[in-house]
Every structure is written in structure tokens, then in C-alpha cells.
Design an enzyme around this catalytic site. Sequence first.
Site, PDB file in Angstrom:
ATOM      1  N   GLU A 255      40.656  38.948  44.433  1.00 31.17           N
ATOM      2  CA  GLU A 255      40.705  38.077  45.604  1.00 31.17           C
ATOM      3  C   GLU A 255      41.374  36.747  45.258  1.00 31.17           C
ATOM      4  OE1 GLU A 255      37.221  38.473  48.461  1.00 31.17           O
ATOM      5  OE2 GLU A 255      36.261  38.940  46.540  1.00 31.17           O
ATOM      6  N   ARG A 257      44.544  34.954  42.213  1.00 29.59           N
ATOM      7  CA  ARG A 257      45.922  35.087  41.741  1.00 29.59           C
ATOM      8  C   ARG A 257      45.980  35.468  40.258  1.00 29.59           C
ATOM      9  NH1 ARG A 257      45.688  30.965  45.275  1.00 29.59           N
ATOM     10  NH2 ARG A 257      45.209  29.425  43.682  1.00 29.59           N
ATOM     11  N   GLY A 272      37.623  34.677  45.409  1.00 30.95           N
ATOM     12  CA  GLY A 272      38.588  34.211  46.397  1.00 30.95           C
ATOM     13  C   GLY A 272      39.260  32.912  46.003  1.00 30.95           C
ATOM     14  N   SER A 275      42.464  31.314  40.302  1.00 33.75           N
ATOM     15  CA  SER A 275      43.829  31.397  39.779  1.00 33.75           C
ATOM     16  C   SER A 275      43.807  31.556  38.269  1.00 33.75           C
ATOM     17  CB  SER A 275      44.622  30.139  40.159  1.00 33.75           C
ATOM     18  OG  SER A 275      45.952  30.220  39.688  1.00 33.75           O
ATOM     19  N   ALA A 298      35.137  31.537  42.941  1.00 36.90           N
ATOM     20  CA  ALA A 298      36.098  31.174  43.987  1.00 36.90           C
ATOM     21  C   ALA A 298      36.746  29.832  43.689  1.00 36.90           C
ATOM     22  CB  ALA A 298      35.391  31.123  45.344  1.00 36.90           C
ATOM     23  N   ASP A 313      32.634  29.181  36.623  1.00 38.16           N
ATOM     24  CA  ASP A 313      32.016  28.883  37.913  1.00 38.16           C
ATOM     25  C   ASP A 313      33.044  28.503  38.968  1.00 38.16           C
ATOM     26  OD1 ASP A 313      29.467  29.463  37.171  1.00 38.16           O
ATOM     27  OD2 ASP A 313      28.692  27.418  37.268  1.00 38.16           O
ATOM     28  N   LYS A 350      37.723  21.515  22.698  1.00 39.21           N
ATOM     29  CA  LYS A 350      38.814  21.697  23.651  1.00 39.21           C
ATOM     30  C   LYS A 350      38.773  23.136  24.168  1.00 39.21           C
ATOM     31  CE  LYS A 350      42.192  18.310  22.009  1.00 39.21           C
ATOM     32  NZ  LYS A 350      43.579  18.114  21.514  1.00 39.21           N
ATOM     33  N   ARG A 363      30.600  25.746  33.253  1.00 35.46           N
ATOM     34  CA  ARG A 363      30.013  25.160  34.459  1.00 35.46           C
ATOM     35  C   ARG A 363      30.192  23.651  34.429  1.00 35.46           C
ATOM     36  NH1 ARG A 363      24.155  27.118  35.969  1.00 35.46           N
ATOM     37  NH2 ARG A 363      25.441  28.721  36.962  1.00 35.46           N
TER      38      ARG A 363
END
Length: 387
Positions: A255, A257, A272, A275, A298, A313, A350, A363
Site C-alpha cells: 500500500e 512505494r 498506506g 515509502s 502508514a 512506526d 546512526k 518509534r
Amino acid sequence: MEQLVKEVASYRKPLGFGICRIDVGQLNPDKVLQATYPVVNWEENYSSGAVFIRALIDTGVVIDFSDSEFIAPVTPQFVDRALELFGEEVVTEGVGNRHRNIQVLKVLKEIFKEEFIDNYRIVFIWEDKEPKSVEVVYLKLYALSQRKVPLRSLNLAGIFKILHTCAWVGNVPIELDYLRAHEIELKLKDAYPEVEYVDKFPRYLSHIVPEKDNIRILDTAKVRFGAQLSPGTTVMPGASYINFNAGTEGAVMVEGRISSSAIVKEGTDIGGGASILGVLSGTNGNPITIGKNCLLGANSVTGIPLGDGAIVDAGIAILEGTKVYISLEEFKKIKEVNPNWKETYKPVFKGIELAGLNGIHFRLDTTTGKMVAFRSKRKVELNRELH
């Protein structure tokens, strides 16, 4: 049948080969806009390749084995000679899933009975080097999308300068110069085409028949030709997208990229708008692999590789330079499931130092504003009925 050509000087076994139909420019017929292959051979069917080579030689074509690729027009004489070399018995067997290269020849013979159309080519790749032609670019993209080769395994350098930007109407590419030159006439005669998009690449479903019924693509615009989808993959509409030379290795819910050269493994859920950065969008050229049974929330952004069972997250960005805070207790837990991780404890890492770790959960601590990581306690599972 390879003995037919082994005595030929400089003979090389093809890496890939096939017969294609080409679309050429409406203004410039020397410009190849697209190549469509009904059958793609990649490190296979060498006997058919030998017959094709022998038939070309027998019909007067001089084959250059010294270059990385070779292209020749397909003529009625070539088709007839190739069928003759295969033999009547084998040609008769060419139906269904058997002898698909012969089936191509049989269809071409029927086409040429009505009219000789000079838009068919036979293409050989002898060596995987930088492509020099549209036909070879398409053959490699087919090999990727048909899962004949692993993602990231082919040399695709320079393809953007080879492919032409076209206006696409269905699966028909149109030269933009043609539309510019004929705009007045086309519009006044109500003949201006309904252009769906403008790009160098066609869409995946314009060329690829999904190999299994459990590959679902709910919007044709969401998958670019050259992407690779494994059985069980579902690509939802909305913010999803899969670029060329990127894709899935198992059942995945998409959902979000998947950018160029990114790979997502089995059981992962890309939420959703999430990326995964590509090699040209913030990873310093480092391709990203997302492990098995991960969850990308998402609208999250993932710019580092993840191991299995990792979670990012919703709404956060984990990039190579992101500062991530880890407590000593959680560091030990993460270390337990990543015994080969060589890092020693420090309170701040990092993002790149956490790349590829299994079982890590990223998170944002909203009380401090700090990005934190800890050992994931959640098991990610896809709905089997949907995949």
C-alpha cells in the site's frame, strides 16, 4: 541442435534471446518506441537459439558475435527456414505450453501470408553489458518482470538515454513530436487521442500476464514495467507504487512505494503511503532490502535495509543519518537476535549502524521527541485469505 552452429566461427551461446514486435515513431520510423516479446528465453532453450542462428545464416544474415548484442529483421524466409530446421514432427508438437518459440514462428508464418510487415525483430544478448538498443532494454525488463533473473542482477546502465519519452494510449506509444506537429488537425477532427500518461516505460500489465491468480494489481498505473512481483503479492490502489528493477520476493501487501532497486521479502506489510527509498532518492546509492515479516507503518519512510521481523512506526523516517536512541537493556535484547552485529553499546546510533537488523522496532518517543529503537514484541502476519 546446437551442433548446427557450433562450427560457425566465433559462435557464442546466447544469454537471452527472443522475437519481438516493435512499435516505431509516427514521424521517425527509424525510432523504436517499444518492443513486445511473446516469448522470452533467458539461459534456456539453447536448441531453439541454435536453430534461429542457423536460419539467419542460411538466409544470408551475417551475425556479429563479437558485440554484446545482435538484432536482425524477421523475414518470411527466416521463418520458413527455422521451421524446416525444427522438423515437421517437432513443429506439430508446438501447441499449448510446448515449444513456445515454434508457436511464435507459426503465428508469424500466418501473419506473413497476408502481408509482410517489417516490424518484427530477432534479438540476441551475448553478454550482460550496458544496453545499446530499445529492443535489448525491453528484453532485460521482460526477464526481470517474468522472474527469469533476480532483481538487481542485470546491467541497466544508461537505459534512460535509450528509451524515448512517449504519450501512451493503452499499450500504444505515440511520439510527442507527432502530437505537437499534428495538434491542430487532430483536435479539429476530434481525433486527438486520450493520453493516459507520458513516460519512458510502459505499465507492467501492458506486457506481463501475472504467473499466478494470487498476484493482484488493483490499479494498472501502480506497477512499472520491469518490476518483479512474486505470487501472493497484492498491490492496492492509492499511494502504492513499484518501480522497475524493484519488487517482492514472496507474498507482500503493498500500500506504499517500493522505489528502484528496493526488494521486499515474504510476509511484509507496506502500510498506506509508506515509502522505501530507492538508489536515487537518499540512500547514497545503497539498495534497500526489507526482510521477512516486517511492518512499515502508514506514511513512514525507510532509508536503510531491515532484517526480518522489523517494524517502523507510522509517520516516522529512518534514514542513514537518523539519530536513534537505544537503552542498554534493549541493546542487549537486539544483540541476542543479531549475534553477528559487531557494534558495542552506546546510547545513540546512526540509522546506518542499525541497517539489516532483525527484530528491531523504530518509534518516535513523543514525550522527548527522540527517535528510539527496541526489541520488537509484535509478530507480523499477513491475512492468508488475501494473499
